[in-house]
Design a protein around this motif. Sequence first.
Motif, PDB file in Angstrom:
ATOM      1  N   VAL A   1      46.717 -51.623  74.236  1.00  0.00           N
ATOM      2  CA  VAL A   1      45.815 -51.528  73.085  1.00  0.00           C
ATOM      3  C   VAL A   1      45.552 -50.061  72.787  1.00  0.00           C
ATOM      4  CG1 VAL A   1      43.550 -52.129  72.164  1.00  0.00           C
ATOM      5  CG2 VAL A   1      44.736 -53.727  73.695  1.00  0.00           C
ATOM      6  N   ARG A   2      45.837 -49.650  71.579  1.00  0.00           N
ATOM      7  CA  ARG A   2      45.531 -48.277  71.156  1.00  0.00           C
ATOM      8  C   ARG A   2      44.122 -48.225  70.583  1.00  0.00           C
ATOM      9  NH1 ARG A   2      50.156 -45.443  71.361  1.00  0.00           N
ATOM     10  NH2 ARG A   2      52.136 -46.577  71.236  1.00  0.00           N
ATOM     11  N   THR A   3      43.398 -47.196  70.945  1.00  0.00           N
ATOM     12  CA  THR A   3      42.036 -47.059  70.440  1.00  0.00           C
ATOM     13  C   THR A   3      42.047 -46.400  69.067  1.00  0.00           C
ATOM     14  OG1 THR A   3      41.809 -44.966  71.657  1.00  0.00           O
ATOM     15  CG2 THR A   3      40.993 -46.957  72.735  1.00  0.00           C
ATOM     16  N   ASP A   4      41.158 -46.879  68.210  1.00  0.00           N
ATOM     17  CA  ASP A   4      40.998 -46.331  66.869  1.00  0.00           C
ATOM     18  C   ASP A   4      39.523 -46.472  66.497  1.00  0.00           C
ATOM     19  OD1 ASP A   4      40.658 -49.063  66.278  1.00  0.00           O
ATOM     20  OD2 ASP A   4      42.763 -49.295  65.701  1.00  0.00           O
ATOM     21  N   ARG A   5      39.227 -46.257  65.233  1.00  0.00           N
ATOM     22  CA  ARG A   5      37.818 -46.336  64.822  1.00  0.00           C
ATOM     23  C   ARG A   5      37.257 -47.737  65.004  1.00  0.00           C
ATOM     24  NH1 ARG A   5      37.036 -43.814  58.989  1.00  0.00           N
ATOM     25  NH2 ARG A   5      38.840 -45.160  58.580  1.00  0.00           N
ATOM     26  N   ARG A   6      38.104 -48.744  64.848  1.00  0.00           N
ATOM     27  CA  ARG A   6      37.621 -50.120  64.950  1.00  0.00           C
ATOM     28  C   ARG A   6      37.146 -50.460  66.362  1.00  0.00           C
ATOM     29  NH1 ARG A   6      39.668 -54.767  66.762  1.00  0.00           N
ATOM     30  NH2 ARG A   6      41.599 -53.734  67.346  1.00  0.00           N
ATOM     31  N   ASN A   7      37.875 -50.010  67.386  1.00  0.00           N
ATOM     32  CA  ASN A   7      37.518 -50.372  68.755  1.00  0.00           C
ATOM     33  C   ASN A   7      37.059 -49.163  69.571  1.00  0.00           C
ATOM     34  OD1 ASN A   7      39.865 -48.978  69.263  1.00  0.00           O
ATOM     35  ND2 ASN A   7      41.061 -50.750  69.878  1.00  0.00           N
ATOM     36  N   ALA A   8      36.533 -48.127  68.894  1.00  0.00           N
ATOM     37  CA  ALA A   8      36.170 -46.879  69.565  1.00  0.00           C
ATOM     38  C   ALA A   8      35.178 -47.089  70.708  1.00  0.00           C
ATOM     39  CB  ALA A   8      35.594 -45.892  68.553  1.00  0.00           C
ATOM     40  N   ARG A   9      34.281 -48.067  70.586  1.00  0.00           N
ATOM     41  CA  ARG A   9      33.291 -48.261  71.653  1.00  0.00           C
ATOM     42  C   ARG A   9      33.913 -48.848  72.921  1.00  0.00           C
ATOM     43  NH1 ARG A   9      30.707 -53.772  71.038  1.00  0.00           N
ATOM     44  NH2 ARG A   9      31.480 -54.696  69.091  1.00  0.00           N
TER      45      ARG A   9
ATOM     46  N   SER B   1      36.767 -47.474  74.090  1.00  0.00           N
ATOM     47  CA  SER B   1      37.739 -46.450  74.492  1.00  0.00           C
ATOM     48  C   SER B   1      37.625 -46.059  75.961  1.00  0.00           C
ATOM     49  CB  SER B   1      37.585 -45.204  73.609  1.00  0.00           C
ATOM     50  OG  SER B   1      36.288 -44.654  73.760  1.00  0.00           O
ATOM     51  N   ALA B   2      36.431 -46.167  76.543  1.00  0.00           N
ATOM     52  CA  ALA B   2      36.258 -45.801  77.951  1.00  0.00           C
ATOM     53  C   ALA B   2      36.604 -46.946  78.889  1.00  0.00           C
ATOM     54  CB  ALA B   2      34.825 -45.339  78.203  1.00  0.00           C
ATOM     55  N   VAL B   3      36.305 -48.178  78.497  1.00  0.00           N
ATOM     56  CA  VAL B   3      36.516 -49.307  79.408  1.00  0.00           C
ATOM     57  C   VAL B   3      37.965 -49.793  79.414  1.00  0.00           C
ATOM     58  CG1 VAL B   3      35.940 -51.164  77.778  1.00  0.00           C
ATOM     59  CG2 VAL B   3      35.493 -51.465  80.226  1.00  0.00           C
ATOM     60  N   LEU B   4      38.686 -49.642  78.313  1.00  0.00           N
ATOM     61  CA  LEU B   4      40.054 -50.178  78.257  1.00  0.00           C
ATOM     62  C   LEU B   4      41.001 -49.526  79.268  1.00  0.00           C
ATOM     63  CD1 LEU B   4      40.556 -50.737  74.420  1.00  0.00           C
ATOM     64  CD2 LEU B   4      40.230 -52.473  76.190  1.00  0.00           C
ATOM     65  N   PRO B   5      40.985 -48.178  79.436  1.00  0.00           N
ATOM     66  CA  PRO B   5      41.865 -47.607  80.473  1.00  0.00           C
ATOM     67  C   PRO B   5      41.513 -48.110  81.872  1.00  0.00           C
ATOM     68  CG  PRO B   5      41.105 -45.900  78.969  1.00  0.00           C
ATOM     69  CD  PRO B   5      40.301 -47.128  78.670  1.00  0.00           C
ATOM     70  N   LEU B   6      40.216 -48.313  82.132  1.00  0.00           N
ATOM     71  CA  LEU B   6      39.815 -48.836  83.430  1.00  0.00           C
ATOM     72  C   LEU B   6      40.289 -50.272  83.615  1.00  0.00           C
ATOM     73  CD1 LEU B   6      36.184 -47.427  83.645  1.00  0.00           C
ATOM     74  CD2 LEU B   6      38.119 -46.763  85.060  1.00  0.00           C
ATOM     75  N   ALA B   7      40.177 -51.082  82.572  1.00  0.00           N
ATOM     76  CA  ALA B   7      40.661 -52.466  82.642  1.00  0.00           C
ATOM     77  C   ALA B   7      42.160 -52.496  82.912  1.00  0.00           C
ATOM     78  CB  ALA B   7      40.330 -53.197  81.345  1.00  0.00           C
ATOM     79  N   SER B   8      42.902 -51.636  82.226  1.00  0.00           N
ATOM     80  CA  SER B   8      44.349 -51.577  82.450  1.00  0.00           C
ATOM     81  C   SER B   8      44.669 -51.149  83.873  1.00  0.00           C
ATOM     82  CB  SER B   8      44.993 -50.600  81.459  1.00  0.00           C
ATOM     83  OG  SER B   8      44.861 -51.071  80.138  1.00  0.00           O
ATOM     84  N   LEU B   9      43.871 -50.214  84.414  1.00  0.00           N
ATOM     85  CA  LEU B   9      44.078 -49.782  85.795  1.00  0.00           C
ATOM     86  C   LEU B   9      43.852 -50.937  86.762  1.00  0.00           C
ATOM     87  CD1 LEU B   9      44.519 -47.631  87.958  1.00  0.00           C
ATOM     88  CD2 LEU B   9      42.087 -47.061  87.780  1.00  0.00           C
TER      89      LEU B   9
END
Length: 374
Positions: A196-204, A206-214
């Motif tokens: 999932v690429r972060t953009d203005r729509r899902n900016a909030r 942006s911090a949790v998604l890399p952790l979820a992927s990890l």
Amino acid sequence: MLREVAAGLVEAGIAAVAPTFVADECRVSSVRKIGVVRIAGYDVWIRPRTPVRRLFAMLGYARAGSAIWEDEDFGFAADDDLVPALAHAFERQAARALVVGPLRGYVTREDVLPLVRGRWRIGDQLTRRGGQPLPVEVSFDDYVEDIAENQLVLTAAARLLRLPGVPDDVVSRLRRVVRVLDGVTMIPVGAPVPVVRTDRRNARYSAVLPLASLVLSGASIEQRAGSHIGAGFLDDMWSVFGDFVTASLREAFRPYGGELVAQYSSTLDIGGTVKIAPDLVWLVDGEVRACIDVKYKVEKHGQDPNADLYQMAAYCRRFGLGEGHLVYAAGGVGSGPVDVLQGPSLIRTALDLSEPCHTVAEALQVLSLRVAGA
């Protein structure tokens, strides 16, 4: 039980285990993972020699190109163990992302309805319904919470809840995340993890998604029939270190042009039968200008890892280089050159991983400056 734990360590590819002359004692070596795993009812913790906070900083640098996870506000607990620190940070960032409720987005669905909604799939109507007008084969966009962002967060939270070593207070907050995302689809075990690429729509998020992927991309272990191995979360420290060094060097070489290529495939002999693949090469106009190998694991008793030097000398001979570079995690190998008789100079750079990421990255910038001759 010791024998079962030893067998589980070998089965999972975590380490090599050999018996000793002392009863109920084994020698564990060649440890390739960090994290925690439950084996034969015991929680086996494998701690990195690198402080956990620095470990996460390296992960963030490798994934985002900056020390995003070195920020004191990011939420990593002051803990010596990987899983509790990861669970704490993930829960904190998930709570921030969901504070105003789950994100919603449009998802294309196909359905059979008693009326037309969205787009009428005429081809399916003719082949599946034999020309009957009802029910109608349609596809439409639905504005729902069951989107990739929420699926990643939910599945990571559920995965963490199954791991040993997650603190009780974090467990209760992770369960709250799961409740908030009720109705979202869980990503099946073994299925590809959405990117999932972060953009203005899902900016909030942006911090949790890399952790979820990890959480989901780590070498996760699940209970298997006939095995003593239970749930666990393991990662390869050599991979973390290698990814960090690669990301840092790519940034450091950017001002000098060319391209830094990982696992550059070539051959050593005229017949092309001896394959080689240096960790990193710097290509300029198709020509190899520099060769760099990255080594996390070092030899015991402070001895120089001679095999690494032989390998790099062969690379330099193959590509006609006067210098070759070996990058180590500090702890057993010193920095400085090894001048080969009638051969190249092999430069060893030892990085102190207890230092902040930007300090380590500066040492790699010095290396790039030497290589580029600027």
